[in-house]
Write an enzyme that holds these catalytic residues in place. Sequence first.
Site, PDB file in Angstrom:
ATOM      1  CB  ALA A 241      -0.933  -0.006   1.212  1.00  0.00           C
ATOM      2  CG  ASP A 242       5.326   3.068   0.845  1.00  0.00           C
ATOM      3  OD1 ASP A 242       5.346   3.493   2.009  1.00  0.00           O
ATOM      4  OD2 ASP A 242       5.975   3.581  -0.082  1.00  0.00           O
TER       5      ASP A 242
END
Length: 287
Positions: A241-242
């Site tokens: 999700a970064d």
Amino acid sequence: MWKEKVSVTPPYHFDRVLDRLSLDPLNAVDREAREVRVPIRNQAGDVCIVKVQALGHAGEPEFLVSGETDQGEMMKEIKRIFQWENHLQHVLDHFSKTSLSAIFEEHAGTPLVLDYSVYNCMMKCIIHQQLNLSFAYTLTERFVHAFGEQKDGVWCYPKPETIAELDYQDLRDLQFSMRKAEYTIDTSRMIAEGTLSLSELPHMADEDIMKKLIKIRGIGPWTVQNVLMFGLGRPNLFPLADIGLQNAIKRHFQLDDKPAKDVMLAMSKEWEPYLSYASLYLWRSIE
């Protein structure tokens, strides 16, 4: 005062370590002198300042480490933080046969350096989540300046016991959102009261740590993955999700759009068991 010289197995590129540390205004970095002063709490909870200065180069890394007290305890922590006992050549050899070979060749010798304590790392992750990097650093700087300790010009994160005693409004006054103030203080209270033991985490498997921490309000997968990576030095984490990782992959593979998580997951299979290094080097490629 004590001093100790340490030789590290090459490659180990300390100037790149200083580059990354200097992104955080709280870190006491002197690039010209090739040194950083590290605040570490001893077992009594007192802040000790340890200076780490590079004497060699990436091919022959050598360091002069010095401090005032607690030599054995401080050296153990410095070796852990800077990961001096992990041999990067194994990592480089692995990635030389992957789709990230060019990035690893360009940034060869860049180690995975840890935050100065697991608590520091956890607080930084909670404060930084869902913020742009510039404001994230501003907020952690305000937090540490307001409630931490300064010794010899070096700032140290506060103790969990200090934050546990705050009111939410104390952090709201620093421009924390209400939820972020609650997450920061409530998690610190759990640590101060012994409900959450950070000293247990190094002895637990990644999956067990994820199950334990994910139950805490305000701590999601991204935060746990970053604590595993930069708090505990676990080598095989890849936070899908970064946004930074997504942008780095888009750029490296010349994609039209940021990759979906399932695409990133499929790509990452060949990078195991060193996904944390894949994450680090991808971040480095866009810094």
